[in-house]
Design an enzyme around this catalytic site. Structure first.
Site, PDB file in Angstrom:
ATOM      1  N   SER A  82       2.244  49.115 -33.149  1.00 41.49           N
ATOM      2  CA  SER A  82       2.828  49.173 -34.489  1.00 41.49           C
ATOM      3  C   SER A  82       4.242  49.730 -34.439  1.00 41.49           C
ATOM      4  O   SER A  82       4.569  50.563 -33.587  1.00 41.49           O
ATOM      5  CB  SER A  82       1.961  50.069 -35.384  1.00 41.49           C
ATOM      6  N   TYR A  84      -1.926  57.782 -37.536  1.00 42.25           N
ATOM      7  CA  TYR A  84      -1.998  56.355 -37.222  1.00 42.25           C
ATOM      8  C   TYR A  84      -0.985  56.004 -36.134  1.00 42.25           C
ATOM      9  O   TYR A  84      -1.309  55.355 -35.144  1.00 42.25           O
ATOM     10  CB  TYR A  84      -1.734  55.529 -38.480  1.00 42.25           C
TER      11      TYR A  84
END
Length: 337
Positions: free
Chosen positions: A127, A152
């Protein structure tokens, strides 16, 4: 090829599965169908290809090592596309354990299964969030990413480190793809495009964080899928020019690679909202709010490594992408006016 796609009922996983089936691959999918968002959307995505003769679906969790190992033994995949993960930056502030189970425990289970089943290539979703507190733009895979600002992001950076370990120790070819703000048809309802579309359609105010001063490298889902397929087909190789005295985080002396997949054209958030309003045919009030914890002001992908190695970079303009997204949104929700 025989390809295992984890998260195959998810946003990107379903789009990838459709493309793999269309080109003749045999695909085994696995998804846990959790209720992070309305499972009906996952079922609707899955319905698009569930009856395909080359597709088999398993309802299971990558954090379940026993079930995952059985799946690998039975299917014997040649390539693996790991897109299963607990997504979302803000949700990681509320439920960190979900990220540990899916993104850490689940990922090491994937690595172990690939190791023991002679998988030719593992491609996995990382990501743009790994760039965290970095402010040098555009973000490049050669940059250090040691200051994540959400759990995350930390879990995705951990995936990259774990993958390198397996590439180094067991010669397992791995490629990590740092996705930049993916949007398009069948997207997740917790992401801004659908949140904005819902509120604009109902004529309700929308929350705009950082007082509207965000910019994002919005990347259309079809472009993401093309990048995944091209990297899946190009098995990661050791970098013969790798210099351990001046390490490049994006490559290694092991069969390991990292790539950004973004549009290389950051778009101001207010411009994105303007296009949403234009395509939906109405304007709404914007509530300008402070920056959210775990968020970053800007993202911008340097895709030169992807272009160099696989000859591809995303190209869908924000105008074209938003128009396609709104067309799907209207059809899916049966909106005629």
């Amino acid at each position: 090829m025989r390809v295992l796609v984890t998260g195959s009922a998810g946003f990107i996983g379903a789009a990838l599965t459709e493309r793999l089936l269309a080109r003749g691959d045999q695909v085994q999918g696995i998804d846990n169908h959790n209720d992070y968002y309305d499972p009906a959307l996952k079922e609707a995505r899955l319905a698009r290809f569930a009856g395909h003769p080359n597709y088999t679906h398993a309802r299971g969790d990558v954090a379940d090592a026993v079930a995952l190992n059985r799946l690998f033994r039975d299917f014997q995949p040649e390539r693996v596309a790991n897109l299963a993960a607990q997504a979302g930056v803000r949700y990681s502030l509320k439920n960190p354990q979900a990220y540990v189970q899916s993104n850490l425990v689940g990922f090491v289970n994937i690595l172990e299964a690939c190791r023991h089943n002679q998988v030719e290539h593992l491609v996995y979703a990382s990501s743009s969030s790994v760039y965290g507190a970095n402010r040098k733009l555009p973000f490049a895979v050669e940059d250090a990413v040691d200051h994540p600002v959400s759990l995350y992001a930390a879990s995705k950076k951990a995936n990259e480190l774990m993958a390198h370990t397996y590439s180094h120790l067991y010669d397992l070819p791995t490629t990590g793809l740092r996705f930049f703000t993916v949007y398009g048809p069948w997207g997740r309802p917790d992401m801004s495009p659908i949140l904005f579309a819902d509120r604009i359609t109902r004529g309700e105010p929308i929350d705009v964080f950082n007082h509207g001063n965000h910019s994002r490298d919005f990347t259309f889902v079809d472009d993401i899928v093309e990048g995944v397929i091209r990297t899946l087909d190009r098995v990661a190789q050791p970098d013969l020019n790798y210099d351990a005295t001046q390490p490049n985080p994006g490559a290694s002396s092991a069969p390991y690679r990292l790539y950004n997949i973004g549009n290389d054209q950051p778009v101001p958030l207010m411009r994105f909202i303007e296009l949403m309003e234009h395509n939906l045919g109405r304007t709404v009030e914007k509530r300008l709010l402070p920056m959210q914890p775990g968020d970053v002001p800007d993202t911008w992908a340097d895709v030169s490594a992807l272009r160099r190695d696989v000859g591809y970079a995303p190209s869908t303009s924000i105008e074209e992408g938003v128009a396609k997204f709104v067309k799907w949104y209207r059809e899916y929700h049966h909106i005629t006016a």
